[in-house]
Scaffold this active site. Structure first.
Site, PDB file in Angstrom:
ATOM      1  N   LYS A  77      11.266  -1.916  -8.443  1.00  0.00           N
ATOM      2  CA  LYS A  77      11.651  -0.648  -7.829  1.00  0.00           C
ATOM      3  C   LYS A  77      11.129   0.488  -8.628  1.00  0.00           C
ATOM      4  O   LYS A  77      10.761   1.480  -8.198  1.00  0.00           O
ATOM      5  CB  LYS A  77      13.238  -0.615  -7.438  1.00  0.00           C
ATOM      6  N   ASP A  78      11.211   0.392  -9.822  1.00  0.00           N
ATOM      7  CA  ASP A  78      10.879   1.444 -10.922  1.00  0.00           C
ATOM      8  C   ASP A  78       9.690   0.770 -11.447  1.00  0.00           C
ATOM      9  O   ASP A  78       9.515   0.526 -12.712  1.00  0.00           O
ATOM     10  CB  ASP A  78      11.897   1.698 -12.028  1.00  0.00           C
TER      11      ASP A  78
ATOM     12  N   HIS B 210      20.915  -4.343  -8.896  1.00  0.00           N
ATOM     13  CA  HIS B 210      21.178  -4.721 -10.145  1.00  0.00           C
ATOM     14  C   HIS B 210      21.713  -6.299 -10.427  1.00  0.00           C
ATOM     15  O   HIS B 210      21.182  -6.790 -11.181  1.00  0.00           O
ATOM     16  CB  HIS B 210      22.287  -3.877 -10.671  1.00  0.00           C
TER      17      HIS B 210
ATOM     18  N   HIS C 255      24.680  -2.190  -7.818  1.00  0.00           N
ATOM     19  CA  HIS C 255      24.760  -2.619  -6.483  1.00  0.00           C
ATOM     20  C   HIS C 255      23.872  -4.054  -6.543  1.00  0.00           C
ATOM     21  O   HIS C 255      23.693  -4.623  -7.434  1.00  0.00           O
ATOM     22  CB  HIS C 255      23.862  -1.631  -5.585  1.00  0.00           C
TER      23      HIS C 255
ATOM     24  N   SER D 109      19.679   1.732  -4.192  1.00  0.00           N
ATOM     25  CA  SER D 109      19.685   2.597  -5.455  1.00  0.00           C
ATOM     26  C   SER D 109      21.151   3.142  -5.485  1.00  0.00           C
ATOM     27  O   SER D 109      21.559   3.360  -4.645  1.00  0.00           O
ATOM     28  CB  SER D 109      18.559   3.644  -5.022  1.00  0.00           C
TER      29      SER D 109
ATOM     30  N   MET E 123      22.023   1.799 -15.549  1.00  0.00           N
ATOM     31  CA  MET E 123      22.802   3.134 -15.576  1.00  0.00           C
ATOM     32  C   MET E 123      24.140   2.958 -14.898  1.00  0.00           C
ATOM     33  O   MET E 123      24.564   4.153 -14.573  1.00  0.00           O
ATOM     34  CB  MET E 123      21.903   4.485 -15.264  1.00  0.00           C
TER      35      MET E 123
ATOM     36  N   VAL F  75      15.171  -5.492  -4.384  1.00  0.00           N
ATOM     37  CA  VAL F  75      16.328  -5.757  -3.440  1.00  0.00           C
ATOM     38  C   VAL F  75      16.598  -4.433  -2.033  1.00  0.00           C
ATOM     39  O   VAL F  75      16.771  -3.460  -2.577  1.00  0.00           O
ATOM     40  CB  VAL F  75      17.596  -6.097  -3.902  1.00  0.00           C
TER      41      VAL F  75
END
Ligand code: AMP
Length: 270
Positions: free
Chosen positions: A139-140, A26, A23, A175, A19, A166
């Site tokens: 993370k998700d 990603h 950072h 995030s 989205m 990370v």
């Protein structure tokens, strides 16, 4: 058209849906995808369907030019940044899938419609990009489980790769939402990872419920409002009553207006 050409050239395609407000978290997905594929597609689309609160959608950071700059050192990359009408053309069919028990827990219980929205957009993206491999962050954690269900349900046959979370040096999970934290809130948000490390270090040393309550108070004492903190089975995501060989501690908490999630795999060393 583009996809057909890649197929004709027998290119191995990797895909990283995001989205935006990119950072290093990603970037780690994109870099791994670049190593493992001939060509990588990164999508940048703030998906309105997965936001259950309009204020959260409006406040979500949008930093497209910085995102492009962050990716500019990578080659063999295609950036797909559609607008809403491109992403959801009226004539594109979609039959929702049952989310099953996993979809009702944790995020599913607290963000009605969220996973339905995730499934809708990822379904369209998978159908469009037709990657060989797709990369998602742990993370998700629950989202990753849902994506695996989606892949099986619609028969995409994509290799779904789960990538490690990370963190900043001080432990805070990277995030896009961190951009919305004040300096003080960011400091308070550190309590989330502190609580997760606390659980990780205390497996089996005390009863699960006691460790869980102590983890909750670490976060609450920092002034955050917890939506849930649960210690769950890594496969079913059902709450654990007692310690097992492996469990995941999952947290969602509000730091001011900003809702943060994080999790950590906690394995018994015995
Ligand atoms: P988002 O832009 O938040 O939808 O995230 C896009 C992808 O990046 C998802 O698969 C996330 O799980 C992943 N991601 C987000 N933050 C991190 C992080 N700190 N470490 C690794 N992956 C992440």
């Amino acid at each position: 058209m583009w996809r057909e050409q890649q197929r004709a050239e027998q290119k191995q395609i990797g895909f990283v849906p995001t989205m935006g407000a990119l950072h290093q978290g990603h970037l780690s997905l994109v870099e791994q995808a670049c190593k493992e594929n001939d060509l990588v597609v990164v999508s940048i689309f703030v998906n309105p369907k997965q936001f259950n609160q309009n204020a959260d959608l409006q406040a979500y950071p949008r930093t497209l030019s910085a995102d492009l700059a962050l990716l500019s050192h990578l080659s063999n990359l295609v950036i797909f940044a559609p607008d809403e009408s491109e992403m959801y053309p009226a004539d594109l069919p979609f039959t929702p899938m049952p989310l099953g028990p996993i979809g009702q827990l944790l995020e599913g219980a607290h963000r009605p419609g969220h996973f339905e929205g995730v499934v809708h957009v990822v379904h369209h993206l998978f159908a469009l990009v037709q990657p060989h491999k797709a990369y998602f962050g742990q993370k998700d954690f629950q989202q990753l489980a849902i994506i695996r269900l989606l892949n099986a349900h619609y028969g995409f046959g994509i290799d779904i790769i789960g990538c490690q979370t990370v963190r900043h040096k001080d432990g805070l999970a990277m995030s896009s939402r961190n951009l919305r934290l004040t300096a003080e809130q960011r400091q308070n948000a550190l309590s989330i990872s502190r609580a997760l490390y606390f659980v990780q270090h205390n497996i089996g040393k005390n009863p699960l419920e006691k460790v869980k309550q102590e983890a909750i108070s670490i976060i609450e004492q920092a002034g955050l409002e917890i939506e849930y903190l649960e210690i769950v089975d890594p496969i079913t995501l059902e709450k654990c009553a007692e310690w097992q060989q492996a469990q995941v501690c999952c947290v969602a908490a509000f730091c001011g207006e900003v809702r943060l999630i994080d999790n950590m795999l906690c394995e018994s060393v015995l």
